[in-house]
Design an enzyme around this catalytic site. Structure first.
Site, PDB file in Angstrom:
ATOM      1  N   HIS A  42      -2.006  21.559   6.158  1.00 41.26           N
ATOM      2  CA  HIS A  42      -3.307  20.935   5.904  1.00 41.26           C
ATOM      3  C   HIS A  42      -3.163  19.934   4.768  1.00 41.26           C
ATOM      4  O   HIS A  42      -2.977  20.321   3.623  1.00 41.26           O
ATOM      5  CB  HIS A  42      -4.338  22.015   5.578  1.00 41.26           C
ATOM      6  CG  HIS A  42      -5.690  21.460   5.281  1.00 41.26           C
ATOM      7  ND1 HIS A  42      -6.466  20.898   6.254  1.00 41.26           N
ATOM      8  CD2 HIS A  42      -6.379  21.344   4.125  1.00 41.26           C
ATOM      9  CE1 HIS A  42      -7.597  20.468   5.712  1.00 41.26           C
ATOM     10  NE2 HIS A  42      -7.560  20.720   4.417  1.00 41.26           N
ATOM     11  N   ASP A  87      -4.932  17.169   2.607  1.00 40.33           N
ATOM     12  CA  ASP A  87      -6.190  16.529   2.211  1.00 40.33           C
ATOM     13  C   ASP A  87      -5.921  15.090   1.772  1.00 40.33           C
ATOM     14  O   ASP A  87      -5.163  14.884   0.813  1.00 40.33           O
ATOM     15  CB  ASP A  87      -6.821  17.280   1.032  1.00 40.33           C
ATOM     16  CG  ASP A  87      -7.311  18.658   1.436  1.00 40.33           C
ATOM     17  OD1 ASP A  87      -8.083  18.740   2.400  1.00 40.33           O
ATOM     18  OD2 ASP A  87      -6.912  19.650   0.781  1.00 40.33           O
ATOM     19  N   ASP A 126     -10.981  23.114   7.702  1.00 39.28           N
ATOM     20  CA  ASP A 126     -11.426  23.133   6.307  1.00 39.28           C
ATOM     21  C   ASP A 126     -12.818  22.555   6.034  1.00 39.28           C
ATOM     22  O   ASP A 126     -13.383  22.841   4.988  1.00 39.28           O
ATOM     23  CB  ASP A 126     -10.382  22.441   5.416  1.00 39.28           C
ATOM     24  CG  ASP A 126     -10.464  22.897   3.952  1.00 39.28           C
ATOM     25  OD1 ASP A 126     -10.987  24.013   3.723  1.00 39.28           O
ATOM     26  OD2 ASP A 126     -10.038  22.157   3.057  1.00 39.28           O
ATOM     27  N   ASP A 152      -2.415  24.706   2.898  1.00 40.11           N
ATOM     28  CA  ASP A 152      -2.509  23.367   2.320  1.00 40.11           C
ATOM     29  C   ASP A 152      -1.121  22.843   1.928  1.00 40.11           C
ATOM     30  O   ASP A 152      -0.388  23.529   1.223  1.00 40.11           O
ATOM     31  CB  ASP A 152      -3.389  23.393   1.065  1.00 40.11           C
ATOM     32  CG  ASP A 152      -4.832  23.740   1.386  1.00 40.11           C
ATOM     33  OD1 ASP A 152      -5.128  23.994   2.584  1.00 40.11           O
ATOM     34  OD2 ASP A 152      -5.665  23.763   0.460  1.00 40.11           O
ATOM     35  N   HIS A 164     -13.284  15.741   3.964  1.00 36.92           N
ATOM     36  CA  HIS A 164     -14.135  16.833   3.491  1.00 36.92           C
ATOM     37  C   HIS A 164     -14.027  17.122   1.990  1.00 36.92           C
ATOM     38  O   HIS A 164     -14.631  18.109   1.530  1.00 36.92           O
ATOM     39  CB  HIS A 164     -13.890  18.101   4.326  1.00 36.92           C
ATOM     40  CG  HIS A 164     -12.453  18.532   4.341  1.00 36.92           C
ATOM     41  ND1 HIS A 164     -11.582  18.171   5.333  1.00 36.92           N
ATOM     42  CD2 HIS A 164     -11.735  19.274   3.472  1.00 36.92           C
ATOM     43  CE1 HIS A 164     -10.390  18.686   5.090  1.00 36.92           C
ATOM     44  NE2 HIS A 164     -10.459  19.367   3.948  1.00 36.92           N
TER      45      HIS A 164
HETATM   46 ZN   LIG Z   1      -9.017  20.395   2.982  1.00 36.92          ZN
END
Ligand SMILES: [Zn+2]
Length: 1103
Positions: free
Chosen positions: A168, A170, A282, A415, A559
């Site tokens: 994951h 971000d 998420d 993550d 997000h």
């Molecule tokens: Zn995230």
């Protein structure tokens, strides 16, 4: 490039390969389909083709009228200025007169629908009514229950398990997008190429195209070939395919769709594949608007994770964690909901995190991460493989009992996982040993392997078909998310409201620029007649600016972006991207408008340092609000250019700041003077330095109109009249140029009142705050505006960026009475209340048409002096709304909300992207907003929004800081009171959860979110002759929204605009029960039972 005279149109799917003709479109679609399946053209594909043709014909005939209107307007028009006619506005009088509007959406009756579909349709709202929300301790699976099985359940049908490796990433959170890329993401992707190539059984999924495309630019052709090979082999799967894994609460559907188009177009261009499964593990709650867009983008299945723990438990008990997620009007997609607390390894193999953590081989002893349950993983050896495999299988089997079919999806990742080569080895080799053990022991009845999402969903579909079963159907949304106890994630609906507003400013700027740029290039090609653009027009640079603007907006939909949940420096990084994009897009807008306006096109010259047009305002920094620039007036006319970015003829008030109290505005084409008003721009509440000129402009759809402003003779302009009120301490006010009064005696206590043709309002003379509304029809409603504070709880866990954990609350009061300023004029009248922490203004426009029917509310908030406080604006009405109200989802659809005594206060706050309303049998109060924020209706008749939050502490969800970077923050609304008259609608009240905005509210919201754009021509007296640009002969039907006119990238020349444009239309469902009087000045589609839909038409604008 082949030029076709056929209007190239395709309706229905959200995206497909761009086309030039219908036939070519079909060829491409057919070709893409074959490539993906690896088949050769054969007889069975003919029926496939026939189906597609049938569908296209059906869709085309359905939309014939609409397409014809557009074609006439955009392509076969005669220039109105050549015929001397102004834009012609169609008005179908038959529509407005009936009690119920033709074409409006009858409220879906759930009972009827469940009969039609002959399947069980679950309503999430009903689930909420049912659940006790008692949060008992479930044992190993704390928020669940003990799962039992016999052991022989899989004898007939073995357990088929897909372990899906993921990382994951971000695109900005604790670090900026670029820092994450440098430190982690590029290593993950580089290692992916090596480690997947080592063993064809290994798999991986990847979601964020923002990162993937950046990495692609860094790698050589050899590596690119490996990527393509892994994709072809099914070892690598791109899931969702969006630019980011978007927030689904605060994001507007324009931006949600745009980031999806940006990602999919990138994938299509560079890799030639289409994502088929969605992956959203998420985002903090899930919206059906997203599923609609995914379905339209050609996805069949999706996975979601962050759902309220009590809802998860309920679904798990019912074995309905997999369902068809259906829109209120039908369309649906297969959805898999993860059952446990998180998407990390401890919470995905089964119900017991202490055991699952032992199978996260990144946490082997000696590494940087360990298991908080204190039992570390062990490397799999010949000695322990049996014991380890059986321990893991027990978890798998327990998890499997929560699902209908014996196919099991287990994710493997977290993550920013799989950074180092050793981590890949640890995970893949240890799991392979376990899988091999299962294979060697058929008596265990388990087949486990690495898989992608498509592998899983294919197997699921096969099993369901074999069993002759279908999944249950579910309607509704998954807000407001709670991960434990009373921790409701409703804080982020408002966190960093300054940037939530900047997001929408960029969105409106991007849309306006896309449309004007597309129209400009089409006009240029027509003007030259050879398909080329005007040489001096910087089309390539402008297209780069557009692309950067698209990608900045897309990135911010992440997000942790628009949610306001990133670290301070990351917020500044996002803000800077948004800010620069706005400035760059303005350049495109200005030079496009410049060319379109010139009567003699040969006079066009592009000089970036000396633009012909400038915006009428300046944004000086990423954290500053726009400031109007001062326009110096003289006897020589200054040219103002107004762009109307909406598809409707509108009457708008245009504001400019001028240096003279005497001014005159005329329509440059006709010389007709416009109604105008001079007001003071109050700086220090009682002093002003500037003057504001407001005038009423008639703006045809998508037009550029020119006005001339000159200094006029003394006393020629209407000036606003002012009244100032302050209890006990009357202010000293600058009065030059204006008539200013301070009421004395009995006048001081009389309520303040303003009115226009449509509505009258009363406000308190003490606070200036609204108290009551009356419509021309006679409908009167108490509508009181209040402000209040929320503190945070005294408990250990307090409010932060994500969580709202309120403590004490109380009405806003200040030691000093507010200064109240009333202004009255021919263009608008307003009441402004100046409190210490905010300035609140309610304004009525004296306009014909829909613009005069609502109240404009604006707030300027500054809570930087406060500690752990949130400021809310509450509307208290006597509308008998019970415990129900409606809030929008992504500005795309309305969702009913119920206030339930069993839930804590913070559970009742929902995201509001652009609208909310409450209603009873005879009236509806709608609050339409220009920015996203949290909304609630805590008591009947009440509606409240959180304006800003300042919280000193972290809320323990990983961010590691509070949110204290508050700024002077603006928010803007329209408040609308409407009669409801339809008896049918009253009959259905309470029985249905599906409601829509009225047509009037749709139009009001459109005007609010897409204000006219004002540009000023250089003051050079040698101005070339300009003429208005009027691309549409008439307004579009008022239930049809031109979402975008998006120029596509040239397939031959990268980074350049092609001749193809994606035309995105959104047909909106609207409410039946309020027919506006007088009727609206536009027509609408008369087809019954057609609801919210987005059509994507690919149009070849120049031919
Ligand atoms: Zn995230």
């Amino acid at each position: 490039m082949k030029r076709s005279r056929v209007l190239a149109v395709l309706v229905g799917g959200v995206f497909i390969v761009a086309v030039m003709s219908l036939n070519r479109m079909l060829e491409l679609m057919q070709g893409a389909g074959l490539k993906q399946r690896g088949e050769t053209p054969a007889g069975q594909d003919l029926s496939h083709l026939q189906q597609k043709i049938d569908r296209l014909e059906h869709l085309l005939s359905d939309n014939n009228r609409l397409v014809a209107t557009l074609r006439d307007s955009l392509l076969q028009r005669k220039a109105p200025w050549e015929t001397g006619a102004r834009a012609n506005v169609s008005s179908d009088s038959a529509h407005g007169q009936t009690d119920r509007l033709p074409g409006c959406r009858l409220h879906a009756n759930d009972a009827n629908l469940s009969v039609v579909y002959v399947v069980v349709v679950y309503q999430l709202l009903d689930v909420y009514d049912l659940l006790p929300f008692d949060n008992p301790d479930g044992g190993a699976w704390k928020q669940g229950f003990e799962i039992r099985y016999q052991g022989n359940e899989w004898d007939e049908q073995p357990l088929e398990l897909f372990l899906v490796p993921h990382s994951h990433n971000d695109p900005g959170w604790l670090k900026t997008f670029d820092s994450y890329y440098q430190d982690q993401t590029k290593h993950i992707l580089n290692n992916m190429l090596i480690k997947l190539s080592e063993d064809s059984r290994r798999k991986m999924i990847w979601a964020e195209i923002s990162f993937f495309s950046k990495w692609w630019n860094d790698i050589d052709d050899q590596k690119r070939e490996i990527v393509k090979r892994l994709l072809r082999a099914g070892q690598l799967e791109l899931v969702t395919g969006g630019w980011v894994m978007a927030d689904e609460a605060n994001s507007h559907y324009f931006a949600l769709l745009d980031q999806l188009i940006e990602g999919h177009q990138w994938i299509q261009r560079h890799l030639g594949v289409k994502p088929s499964s969605g992956w959203a593990v998420d985002p903090f709650g899930h919206s059906p608007s997203m599923t609609y867009l995914l379905k339209g983008a050609g996805l069949r299945d999706m996975v979601i994770q962050r759902v309220h723990y009590a809802v998860k438990k309920h679904f798990a008990k019912q074995q309905t964690l997999e369902f068809l997620w259906r829109q209120s009007w039908g369309s649906d997609i297969t959805c898999h909901m993860m059952p446990f607390y998180s998407y990390d390894v401890p919470h995905t193999c089964g119900p017991n995190p202490a055991i699952c953590c032992q199978f996260d081989f990144h946490r082997l002893p000696g590494g940087r991460v360990s298991c908080p349950w204190r039992i570390p993983p062990q490397p799999i050896t010949e000695q322990n493989v049996q014991e380890r495999a059986l321990l893991l299988l027990d978890q798998y089997r327990q998890k499997s009992r929560l699902f209908h079919s014996p196919v099991l999806l287990v994710s493997l990742g977290d993550d920013f996982r799989f950074v180092e080569s050793s981590e890949w080895d640890a995970q893949f080799s240890n799991y392979q040993k376990l899988f091999d053990y299962f294979d060697q022991h058929p008596e265990l009845h388990v087949k486990a392997r690495f898989g992608t999402l498509s592998d899983y969903f294919k197997a699921l579909r096969r099993r369901l078909t074999a069993a002759g079963t279908t999944l249950p159907t579910l309607r509704g949304d998954f807000f407001t998310y709670s991960d434990r106890d009373d921790h409701y994630w409703s804080g982020y609906f408002t966190s960093r409201p300054f940037y939530k507003r900047l997001d929408r400013t960029l969105e409106a700027t991007l849309r306006a620029t896309e449309i004007l740029f597309s129209l400009t290039t089409a006009e240029m090609r027509r003007y030259r007649g050879d398909g080329h653009l005007v040489a001096d027009f910087p089309a390539h640079q402008h297209f780069q600016r557009l692309t950067t603007g698209r990608r900045s907006l897309a990135l911010f939909q992440h997000h942790d972006g628009v949610t306001g949940t990133a670290r301070d420096p990351v917020v500044v990084d996002y803000g800077t991207r948004l800010f620069h994009s706005i400035l760059n897009l303005r350049q495109v807008l200005q030079s496009s408008a410049h060319w379109l306006l010139l009567l003699d096109k040969s006079q066009y010259h592009y000089d970036q340092s000396k633009p012909f047009l400038k915006m009428d305002d300046v944004i000086s920094a990423q954290d500053a609000l726009p400031q109007k620039t001062l326009l110096t007036l003289s006897d020589e006319p200054r040219s103002l250019i107004i762009f109307n970015p909406t598809e409707q003829l509108r009457t708008s008030v245009i504001s400019i700041v001028v240096d003279s109290p005497d001014a005159r505005v005329v329509d440059a084409q006709t010389g007709q003077p416009m109604t105008a008003q001079i007001s003071a721009v109050w700086e220090d509440r009682v002093l002003y330095f500037h003057l504001q000129l407001d005038f009423v402009a008639q703006l045809p759809p998508l037009s550029l109109v020119v006005y001339h402003v000159t200094k006029a003779s003394v006393g020629s302009a209407n000036r606003a009249r002012y009244t100032f009120h302050r209890r006990g301490n009357p202010p000293t006010i600058q009065t030059e140029h204006f008539q200013v009064s301070r009421p004395e005696g009995p006048d001081t206590d009389a309520p303040l009142s303003l009115s226009n043709k449509h509505v009258q309002i009363w406000s308190s003379s003490e606070t200036g705050l609204l108290q009551k509304l009356r419509l021309q029809s006679g409908l009167v409603r108490q509508v009181q505006v209040q402000f209040l504070w929320y503190g945070t709880t005294r408990n250990r866990d307090k409010s932060g960026a994500y969580l709202f954990l309120p403590g004490e609350e109380g009405l806003y009061s200040s030691s000093e009475p507010p200064l109240v300023r009333v202004s009255r004029g021919p263009v608008f009248s307003d009441i402004t209340s100046c409190f210490r922490h905010f300035t609140h203004r309610v304004r009525l426009y004296h306009l014909e048409g829909h613009a005069g029917k609502s109240l404009e509310i604006s707030n300027m908030v500054d809570i930087r002096s406060e500690v752990n406080r949130e400021l809310a604006m509450r509307i208290v009405s006597n509308v008998a709304s019970g415990n129900r109200f409606y809030s929008d989802l992504n500005s795309f659809q309305m969702q009913q909300r119920r206030t339930l005594a069993k839930l804590p206060l913070q559970a009742h706050f929902y995201p509001m992207t652009s609208a909310s309303f409450l209603q009873d049998e005879t009236s509806r109060v709608s609050l339409l907003s220009a920015q996203s924020q949290a909304v609630a209706s805590l008591r009947p008749g009440e509606l409240e929004v959180i304006l800003d939050r300042r919280l000193q502490q972290d809320d323990n969800l990983g961010l590691g800081q509070g949110i204290t970077d508050n700024k002077l923050t603006a928010s803007l609304y329209q408040l609308l009171l409407e009669d409801r008259r339809d008896e049918k609608a009253q009959d259905l009240r309470g029985r249905t959860s599906v409601q829509h905005l009225s047509l009037l509210a749709h139009l009001t919201s459109l005007s609010l979110c897409h204000p006219p754009i004002t540009m000023v021509a250089t003051s050079d007296s040698q101005l070339p002759k300009l003429r208005p640009f009027l691309p549409l002969q008439s307004s579009l039907p008022c239930d049809v929204h031109l979402l975008n006119l998006r120029t596509l990238e040239d397939t031959q020349e990268a980074g350049s605009p092609s001749q193809e444009v994606a035309l995105l239309l959104h047909r909106k469902g609207f409410d039946c029960s309020s027919a506006p009087e007088p009727p609206l000045q536009c027509s609408w589609s008369a087809h019954e039972e057609v609801d919210t839909l987005i059509y994507l038409l690919y149009v070849f604008l120049y031919y």
